[in-house]
Design an enzyme around this catalytic site. Structure first.
Site, short mmCIF file in Angstrom:
data_model
loop_
_atom_site.label_atom_id
_atom_site.label_comp_id
_atom_site.label_asym_id
_atom_site.label_seq_id
_atom_site.Cartn_x
_atom_site.Cartn_y
_atom_site.Cartn_z
N GLY A 14 0.78 -1.23 0.00
CA GLY A 14 0.00 0.00 0.00
C GLY A 14 0.81 1.28 0.00
CG ASN A 16 1.51 3.31 -5.78
OD1 ASN A 16 1.82 4.34 -6.34
ND2 ASN A 16 2.16 2.18 -5.96
CB ILE A 96 -11.73 -5.90 -12.13
CG1 ILE A 96 -11.09 -4.90 -13.08
CG2 ILE A 96 -11.22 -5.68 -10.73
CD1 ILE A 96 -11.39 -3.48 -12.69
CG ASN A 110 -3.79 -0.48 -12.97
OD1 ASN A 110 -3.69 -0.86 -11.81
ND2 ASN A 110 -2.98 -0.93 -13.93
CG HIS A 112 1.66 -1.11 -16.04
ND1 HIS A 112 1.42 -2.42 -15.67
CD2 HIS A 112 2.69 -1.16 -16.91
CE1 HIS A 112 2.26 -3.22 -16.31
NE2 HIS A 112 3.04 -2.48 -17.07
CG ASP A 153 -1.52 -3.27 -18.08
OD1 ASP A 153 -0.63 -4.14 -18.04
OD2 ASP A 153 -2.13 -2.86 -17.07
CD GLU A 183 4.85 2.30 -9.12
OE1 GLU A 183 4.01 1.94 -8.29
OE2 GLU A 183 5.70 1.53 -9.59
C1 GRF Z 1 3.45 -1.03 -7.45
O1 GRF Z 1 4.74 -1.24 -7.96
C2 GRF Z 1 2.49 -0.85 -8.59
O2 GRF Z 1 3.07 -0.25 -9.73
C3 GRF Z 1 2.14 -2.26 -8.93
O3 GRF Z 1 2.08 -2.95 -7.70
C4 GRF Z 1 2.90 -2.27 -6.76
C5 GRF Z 1 2.05 -1.91 -5.59
O4 GRF Z 1 2.86 -1.50 -4.56
N1 GRF Z 1 0.87 -2.30 -9.61
P1 GRF Z 1 2.15 -0.89 -3.24
O5 GRF Z 1 1.20 -1.94 -2.69
O6 GRF Z 1 1.42 0.36 -3.65
O7 GRF Z 1 3.29 -0.62 -2.31
#
Ligand code: GRF
Length: 201
Positions: A14, A16, A96, A110, A112, A153, A183
């Site tokens: 988590g 992000n 999903i 999303n 990526h 994607d 990110e």
């Molecule tokens: C991130 O690298 C994201 O790009 C990918 O999964 C990872 C999630 O990391 N889809 P976190 O759970 O947000 O730390």
């Protein structure tokens, strides 16, 4: 001003999600409010981050509900009960289905960890993405925020940010740099951008 109700779906650490929470705490998420965090894993640390910030959580663990269609139906009912208007996939490992995508058409985004269309599509998730980038020998990679549609994607791109690959990078060091340098900045900004757009519709 009415804020767009946002749910964030996570399967792992988590970070992000944390970036979005921090962005909101700085008063930058002006048009949205994170109301719910959902995980398909009861042990996801993302749930703890939500609890620490007073955000409601829900778990739809594939070990408890192995049938994907039933699990997805229950998730949709939960999203409805919270009046969710925007779904953010932040490291969500369950694919999903069509019903979900249709229900939230152009209301799912999303993150990526590559510059789509490079290193994207089925099987390209997590460390596999960075392994492929190193294998190909690219000098620049990065991250992409995009709308989710029925193609893996494949939805319209919202924002991208480039990250330089360094000599000696391993998949792990590259993953960390892409998260830190790309990110964690483009995802929160994209959530605000889409919430603003939805609030003006
Ligand atoms: C991130 O690298 C994201 O790009 C990918 O999964 C990872 C999630 O990391 N889809 P976190 O759970 O947000 O730390």
């Amino acid at each position: 001003m009415k804020k767009i109700k946002v749910a964030v779906l996570c399967s792992g650490g988590g970070t992000n999600l944390q970036a979005i929470i921090d962005f909101a705490a700085q008063g930058k998420l002006r048009h949205g409010s994170v109301e719910l965090v959902i995980s398909d894993r009861s042990d996801a640390y993302a749930l703890e981050r939500a609890r620490q910030n007073g955000i409601a959580t829900a778990v739809f663990d594939k070990r408890d509900i192995p049938d994907r269609a039933i699990r997805e139906r229950r998730m949709l009912e939960c999203l409805d009960s919270f009046g969710i208007e925007l779904v953010v996939l932040a490291g969500f490992m369950t694919v999903i289905g069509k019903e979900f995508v249709d229900r939230y058409s152009m209301r799912i985004i999303n993150i990526h960890p590559a510059l789509i269309p490079s290193f994207a599509g089925m099987g390209m998730y997590g460390l596999h993405v960075h392994e492929a980038a190193l294998q190909r020998g690219v000098k620049i990679t990065g991250a992409t925020v995009h709308y989710v549609n029925e193609v893996c994607d494949g939805g319209p791109i919202i924002e991208q940010k480039a990250v330089r690959v360094r000599a000696g990078d391993t998949p792990e060091t590259l993953q960390k740099r892409v998260m830190r340098e790309a990110e964690w900045s483009i995802l929160p900004r994209s959530v605000e951008k889409v919430c603003k757009k939805l609030s003006e519709e």
